[in-house]
Design a protein around this motif. Structure first.
Motif, PDB file in Angstrom:
ATOM      1  N   ALA A   1       4.574  29.304  45.727  1.00  0.00           N
ATOM      2  CA  ALA A   1       5.051  30.050  44.560  1.00  0.00           C
ATOM      3  C   ALA A   1       6.371  30.760  44.844  1.00  0.00           C
ATOM      4  CB  ALA A   1       3.998  31.069  44.126  1.00  0.00           C
ATOM      5  N   LYS A   2       6.686  30.969  46.139  1.00  0.00           N
ATOM      6  CA  LYS A   2       7.896  31.696  46.502  1.00  0.00           C
ATOM      7  C   LYS A   2       8.908  30.852  47.283  1.00  0.00           C
ATOM      8  CE  LYS A   2       5.725  36.284  46.626  1.00  0.00           C
ATOM      9  NZ  LYS A   2       5.523  37.520  47.429  1.00  0.00           N
ATOM     10  N   LYS A   3       8.451  29.763  47.890  1.00  0.00           N
ATOM     11  CA  LYS A   3       9.333  28.945  48.724  1.00  0.00           C
ATOM     12  C   LYS A   3       9.175  27.471  48.372  1.00  0.00           C
ATOM     13  CE  LYS A   3      10.220  32.625  51.254  1.00  0.00           C
ATOM     14  NZ  LYS A   3      11.554  33.288  51.239  1.00  0.00           N
ATOM     15  N   PRO A   4      10.261  26.702  48.400  1.00  0.00           N
ATOM     16  CA  PRO A   4      10.106  25.246  48.301  1.00  0.00           C
ATOM     17  C   PRO A   4       9.251  24.760  49.463  1.00  0.00           C
ATOM     18  CG  PRO A   4      12.410  25.885  48.051  1.00  0.00           C
ATOM     19  CD  PRO A   4      11.686  27.104  48.503  1.00  0.00           C
ATOM     20  N   MET A   5       8.275  23.916  49.177  1.00  0.00           N
ATOM     21  CA  MET A   5       7.353  23.493  50.228  1.00  0.00           C
ATOM     22  C   MET A   5       7.056  22.004  50.098  1.00  0.00           C
ATOM     23  SD  MET A   5       3.709  25.193  51.350  1.00  0.00           S
ATOM     24  CE  MET A   5       2.705  24.514  50.037  1.00  0.00           C
ATOM     25  N   VAL A   6       6.998  21.319  51.238  1.00  0.00           N
ATOM     26  CA  VAL A   6       6.672  19.904  51.272  1.00  0.00           C
ATOM     27  C   VAL A   6       5.698  19.680  52.423  1.00  0.00           C
ATOM     28  CG1 VAL A   6       8.725  19.432  52.675  1.00  0.00           C
ATOM     29  CG2 VAL A   6       7.602  17.561  51.458  1.00  0.00           C
ATOM     30  N   VAL A   7       4.742  18.788  52.209  1.00  0.00           N
ATOM     31  CA  VAL A   7       3.742  18.465  53.233  1.00  0.00           C
ATOM     32  C   VAL A   7       4.089  17.137  53.886  1.00  0.00           C
ATOM     33  CG1 VAL A   7       1.346  17.692  53.561  1.00  0.00           C
ATOM     34  CG2 VAL A   7       1.815  19.804  52.309  1.00  0.00           C
ATOM     35  N   VAL A   8       3.998  17.105  55.214  1.00  0.00           N
ATOM     36  CA  VAL A   8       4.182  15.873  55.976  1.00  0.00           C
ATOM     37  C   VAL A   8       2.870  15.567  56.697  1.00  0.00           C
ATOM     38  CG1 VAL A   8       5.415  14.723  57.844  1.00  0.00           C
ATOM     39  CG2 VAL A   8       6.646  16.257  56.296  1.00  0.00           C
ATOM     40  N   VAL A   9       2.269  14.425  56.395  1.00  0.00           N
ATOM     41  CA  VAL A   9       1.043  14.005  57.075  1.00  0.00           C
ATOM     42  C   VAL A   9       1.424  13.303  58.366  1.00  0.00           C
ATOM     43  CG1 VAL A   9      -1.028  12.576  56.937  1.00  0.00           C
ATOM     44  CG2 VAL A   9      -0.181  13.756  54.888  1.00  0.00           C
ATOM     45  N   ASP A  10       0.869  13.767  59.480  1.00  0.00           N
ATOM     46  CA  ASP A  10       1.132  13.110  60.752  1.00  0.00           C
ATOM     47  C   ASP A  10       0.152  11.949  60.929  1.00  0.00           C
ATOM     48  OD1 ASP A  10       3.281  14.757  61.306  1.00  0.00           O
ATOM     49  OD2 ASP A  10       2.032  16.280  62.248  1.00  0.00           O
ATOM     50  N   SER A  11      -0.926  12.128  61.676  1.00  0.00           N
ATOM     51  CA  SER A  11      -1.873  11.029  61.876  1.00  0.00           C
ATOM     52  C   SER A  11      -2.979  11.010  60.830  1.00  0.00           C
ATOM     53  CB  SER A  11      -2.499  11.119  63.276  1.00  0.00           C
ATOM     54  OG  SER A  11      -1.520  10.971  64.275  1.00  0.00           O
ATOM     55  N   LEU A  12      -3.507  12.197  60.502  1.00  0.00           N
ATOM     56  CA  LEU A  12      -4.714  12.262  59.686  1.00  0.00           C
ATOM     57  C   LEU A  12      -4.649  13.434  58.725  1.00  0.00           C
ATOM     58  CD1 LEU A  12      -7.661  11.295  59.148  1.00  0.00           C
ATOM     59  CD2 LEU A  12      -8.371  12.807  61.017  1.00  0.00           C
ATOM     60  N   CYS A  13      -5.005  13.167  57.481  1.00  0.00           N
ATOM     61  CA  CYS A  13      -5.077  14.219  56.464  1.00  0.00           C
ATOM     62  C   CYS A  13      -6.285  13.907  55.593  1.00  0.00           C
ATOM     63  CB  CYS A  13      -3.791  14.261  55.644  1.00  0.00           C
ATOM     64  SG  CYS A  13      -3.751  15.553  54.381  1.00  0.00           S
ATOM     65  N   ALA A  14      -7.464  14.292  56.066  1.00  0.00           N
ATOM     66  CA  ALA A  14      -8.710  13.887  55.422  1.00  0.00           C
ATOM     67  C   ALA A  14      -9.512  15.102  54.968  1.00  0.00           C
ATOM     68  CB  ALA A  14      -9.556  13.054  56.384  1.00  0.00           C
ATOM     69  N   SER A  15     -10.258  14.915  53.880  1.00  0.00           N
ATOM     70  CA  SER A  15     -11.187  15.910  53.363  1.00  0.00           C
ATOM     71  C   SER A  15     -10.509  17.276  53.213  1.00  0.00           C
ATOM     72  CB  SER A  15     -12.426  15.990  54.255  1.00  0.00           C
ATOM     73  OG  SER A  15     -13.217  14.834  54.089  1.00  0.00           O
ATOM     74  N   GLY A  16     -10.933  18.268  54.002  1.00  0.00           N
ATOM     75  CA  GLY A  16     -10.335  19.588  53.891  1.00  0.00           C
ATOM     76  C   GLY A  16      -8.862  19.598  54.203  1.00  0.00           C
ATOM     77  N   GLY A  17      -8.412  18.674  55.060  1.00  0.00           N
ATOM     78  CA  GLY A  17      -6.976  18.552  55.322  1.00  0.00           C
ATOM     79  C   GLY A  17      -6.227  18.122  54.082  1.00  0.00           C
ATOM     80  N   TYR A  18      -6.843  17.239  53.291  1.00  0.00           N
ATOM     81  CA  TYR A  18      -6.188  16.809  52.058  1.00  0.00           C
ATOM     82  C   TYR A  18      -6.228  17.900  50.996  1.00  0.00           C
ATOM     83  CZ  TYR A  18      -4.618  13.887  48.225  1.00  0.00           C
ATOM     84  OH  TYR A  18      -3.899  13.382  47.170  1.00  0.00           O
TER      85      TYR A  18
END
Length: 330
Positions: A114-131
């Motif tokens: 809400a205050k900063k531009p933000m982008v997510v980078v998935v490394d090896s795994l982004c599953a369940s709670g990570g997603y």
């Protein structure tokens, strides 16, 4: 054996005893020094320190391993949201964790966005709670071979009924109602208890699906296709609209420059969400250090290689899980 050789043997025995005492002393001293050093690092490794971030930098946040509730992490992200960093790149490499901990992390990241531009980078795994955490951002980038998804919720519990019968042990209890403390692992799960657990799981699963639907703009068959618990490669996830782009951190910087007007030459600096030696990692490091110091380095290596530390960490999870491959053997 001659009489002349006896004093020499006695001297050798005394020397060996002295050497053994010296070795014991130095081993104990090494353990104490190592523990003191660990304590000093913990005392000085404050999480969320902004002193190493130059004015106007891009903050690199890393989320890895199992996700639990963590108030220290919440406070660190609040400080980041109120800082003068220009943008935030969130790296995720996690199989998930507790559903509540993942929701807490998602909410904290949303406040940062809400205050900063933000982008997510998935490394090896982004599953369940990570997603769940990844969906806090409007833009998700993953590598082609990254694993993404595992949209689902579960409750796991051991049942020792057959084992207790084998050893002749019976656990008795007095409960205020049939569903109190169910399941308890000492008796077969009743249909009523299983139905109660299923209602909890499905309620959280529906919340997860609604989050995916609103965040990724997926409805109907498209939503059902990605929400059956499977993981997908980055390429598949892109086609299914679970992510927005294939790439890495450089791709994230290019997106920030194009979409948010961030100078691509802005330095990127790490920002820790917690101290280096917090939670279970401290016990892990202390155990390995102690075993090495007393000459059991081979045993420490075998524990590492067998995954015993990781298994113990996973067994420490409790409650509803948004987790891919929750079995301690995986």
């Amino acid at each position: 054996m001659s009489l002349d050789s006896r004093p020499l043997d006695a001297d050798q025995i005394v020397d060996r005893r002295r050497l053994r005492r010296k070795l014991t002393f130095w081993r104990v001293l090494t353990v104490l020094v190592a523990l003191a050093a660990i304590g000093a690092v913990i005392a000085t490794s404050r999480s969320g320190s902004l002193t190493n971030l130059p004015s106007g930098a891009i903050a690199r946040v890393t989320i890895s391993g199992l996700i639990r509730g963590n108030q220290e992490r919440v406070q660190a992200l609040e400080r980041l949201a109120n800082s003068n960093v220009k943008a935030v790149i969130v790296h995720i490499d996690s199989p998930g964790g507790t559903t509540a901990g993942s929701e807490q992390l998602y909410d904290s990241l949303r406040r940062v966005k809400a205050k900063k531009p933000m982008v997510v980078v998935v490394d090896s795994l982004c599953a369940s709670g990570g997603y769940i955490a990844a969906m806090a951002s409007d833009h998700i980038i993953a590598q082609s071979a990254s694993l993404v998804g595992s949209i689902g919720v579960l409750i796991q519990y051991p049942n020792f009924t057959d084992l207790l019968k084998t050893v002749g042990v019976k656990v008795e209890d007095v409960k205020s109602s049939p569903l109190k403390a169910a399941p308890n692992g000492f008796e077969p799960t009743s249909p009523e208890a299983r139905a109660a657990l299923a209602s909890i799981v499905m309620d959280s699963y529906n919340w997860f699906k609604e989050l995916v639907s609103s965040s990724r703009k997926l409805q109907g068959a498209a939503l059902d296709k990605v929400a059956d618990g499977r993981v997908f490669t980055g390429r598949q996830a892109l086609d299914l609209k679970l992510i927005d782009q294939l790439g890495d951190e450089r791709t994230a910087i290019e997106w920030l420059a194009k979409e948010k007007g961030i100078d691509p030459k802005t330095p990127v600096r790490d920002y820790r969400l917690r101290s280096r030696l917090s939670d279970f990692s401290f016990l892990h490091l202390a155990a390995v250090t102690t075993l090495n110091a007393v000459g059991l380095d081979g045993f420490a290596r075998s524990l590492e290689q067998s995954g015993a530390f990781a298994a113990a960490e996973r067994l420490n999870l409790d409650g509803l899980l948004a987790l891919w491959h929750p079995s301690p053997t995986n």
